[in-house]
Design an enzyme around this catalytic site. Structure first.
Site, PDB file in Angstrom:
ATOM      1  N   CYS A 258       0.818  -1.216   0.000  1.00  0.00           N
ATOM      2  CA  CYS A 258       0.000   0.000   0.000  1.00  0.00           C
ATOM      3  C   CYS A 258       0.858   1.275   0.000  1.00  0.00           C
ATOM      4  O   CYS A 258       1.482   1.583  -0.993  1.00  0.00           O
ATOM      5  CB  CYS A 258      -0.982  -0.034   1.173  1.00  0.00           C
ATOM      6  SG  CYS A 258      -2.447   0.986   0.934  1.00  0.00           S
ATOM      7  N   HIS A 344      -3.929  -5.192   0.061  1.00  0.00           N
ATOM      8  CA  HIS A 344      -3.591  -5.764   1.362  1.00  0.00           C
ATOM      9  C   HIS A 344      -3.679  -7.283   1.348  1.00  0.00           C
ATOM     10  O   HIS A 344      -4.756  -7.849   1.560  1.00  0.00           O
ATOM     11  CB  HIS A 344      -4.522  -5.209   2.444  1.00  0.00           C
ATOM     12  CG  HIS A 344      -4.233  -3.795   2.796  1.00  0.00           C
ATOM     13  ND1 HIS A 344      -3.569  -3.432   3.950  1.00  0.00           N
ATOM     14  CD2 HIS A 344      -4.496  -2.632   2.144  1.00  0.00           C
ATOM     15  CE1 HIS A 344      -3.440  -2.113   4.002  1.00  0.00           C
ATOM     16  NE2 HIS A 344      -4.006  -1.612   2.908  1.00  0.00           N
ATOM     17  N   GLU A 346      -2.757  -9.319   3.550  1.00  0.00           N
ATOM     18  CA  GLU A 346      -3.117  -9.840   4.876  1.00  0.00           C
ATOM     19  C   GLU A 346      -4.611  -9.738   5.131  1.00  0.00           C
ATOM     20  O   GLU A 346      -5.118 -10.269   6.124  1.00  0.00           O
ATOM     21  CB  GLU A 346      -2.354  -9.074   5.966  1.00  0.00           C
ATOM     22  CG  GLU A 346      -2.978  -7.784   6.434  1.00  0.00           C
ATOM     23  CD  GLU A 346      -2.980  -6.655   5.408  1.00  0.00           C
ATOM     24  OE1 GLU A 346      -3.743  -5.701   5.597  1.00  0.00           O
ATOM     25  OE2 GLU A 346      -2.210  -6.749   4.431  1.00  0.00           O
TER      26      GLU A 346
END
Length: 373
Positions: A258, A344, A346
């Site tokens: 990001c 993202h 995760e």
């Protein structure tokens, strides 16, 4: 619910447009920030505690917020990071065995102003057509002129450095000290689940403040480096960009997510720009250009890297593209073990299609460690 009369409230946009609602649980006051929206159906607690949202007023497009309560296990940082909340229907009652508090109590604990009963479909459509802009949510419904004057003094997100507002002040550690790999992570707004993903892959991580130098991070003698997500414009992050340049020059493995992706791009001379209204949700389609496979991803960003400059760069290869608007979603360096993505992997919340990127990073770290042994 604390049964009391709920106060009238407004959403006042920087261009003077007004939307009407009511304050959640009768709270009073005003909250300022850039208004944005997230299309996720779940994960509101993780969204509210994501440091990347610092300074932003969140509009949730899902019609019901709060229906499954909150859990102390589902936070991505210490406390709420959004500046305010706008929703359609606020659920004071919740139903979920894993929850330990209501969203109302969670907002009260973090002293966050929230308003509901807003026509969020109309508001989101307005943002999509006119772009993200500063706004104020307020119960001062009879003080429109005063709110407009205060709103005019709020700085625009473009050019705004916010990483220092959410970064750790002192280095700290995550994971098992006896793990196989050591990772130096630059915290410019890091989410806890990123650290969890690295730790469960046999990594011991030292997390450094936003202004840490390459020399500071190198002193940990890491096997690889990581640059996190975070809020604000990447352009003012001159220290982080210089740190990225040092890591890249060293030849060590580097992974960015990001805002970290944008920092790595700028370290390579690729410019960034503020998007019209950004990408925020947990169902964004991305194509991996290296494999030809599609990924459904979790995204949260209002800035992006210049795709044309990335494709023209002799040392950079475009690896991922966003399928909705064809913006650059991932890059890697051709002559260095460096790569980054705009989304993202995760998740938290969101799908796990992109978790392989952590495995890819560890494979790169492992290979580099064997080469330098």
């Amino acid at each position: 619910m604390k049964y009391q009369k709920r106060k009238k409230a407004i959403v006042l946009l920087a261009d003077g447009t007004i939307f009407y609602g009511k304050a959640v649980a009768g709270k009073e006051g005003s909250a300022f920030g850039e208004v944005c929206f997230n299309t996720g159906m779940t994960g509101y607690q993780e969204i509210f505690t994501d440091p990347s949202y610092f300074g932003q007023i969140m509009v949730t497009t899902n019609a019901h917020i709060g229906n499954y309560g909150t859990s102390s296990e589902e936070i991505e940082s210490e406390g709420i990071k959004i500046a305010g909340l706008i929703c359609r229907n606020f659920s004071y009652n919740y139903s979920r065995p894993a929850a330990d508090a209501s969203l109302e109590d969670f907002l009260d604990k973090n002293n966050l102003l929230a308003i509901s009963d807003v026509d969020t479909r109309a508001l989101v459509n307005y943002i999509r057509e006119n772009g993200a802009m500063n706004a104020v949510i307020s119960t001062e419904v009879d003080n429109i002129d005063g709110l407009k004057k205060q709103l005019a003094e709020i700085p625009d997100m473009k050019g705004l450095e916010l990483a220092s507002k959410v970064s750790t002040k002192e280095p700290y550690f995550m994971g098992d000290a006896n793990a196989t790999y050591k990772i130096s992570a630059l915290d410019i707004g890091i989410k806890k689940n990123i650290l969890r993903n690295l730790a469960k892959r046999d990594c011991y991580i030292k997390v450094f403040p936003h202004n840490a130098s390459f020399e500071d991070m190198k002193a940990f003698e890491p096997d690889g480096y990581f640059i996190s997500n975070g809020p604000g414009d990447p352009e003012p992050l001159t220290e982080a960009i210089e740190t990225a340049k040092g890591i890249i020059s060293s030849g060590a493995p580097l992974f960015g997510i990001c805002l970290g992706h944008q920092v790595i791009a700028r370290a390579n001379g690729i410019s960034t720009y503020k998007m019209h209204h950004g990408h925020r949700g947990i169902n964004h389609p991305v194509k991996n250009l290296l494999t030809g496979k599609g990924e459904i991803t979790s995204q949260n960003h209002g800035f992006a890297i210049n795709r044309e400059e990335a494709e023209a760069h002799s040392d950079i290869e475009l690896t991922h593209v966003h399928l909705n608007d064809h913006t650059a979603a991932g890059i890697r360096m051709k002559n260095k073990p460096v790569f980054s993505v705009q989304y993202h992997p995760e998740a938290s919340p969101g799908p796990h299609d992109a978790e392989y990127l952590f495995d890819q990073f560890i494979s790169t770290v492992k290979a580099n460690k064997l080469e330098t042994a």
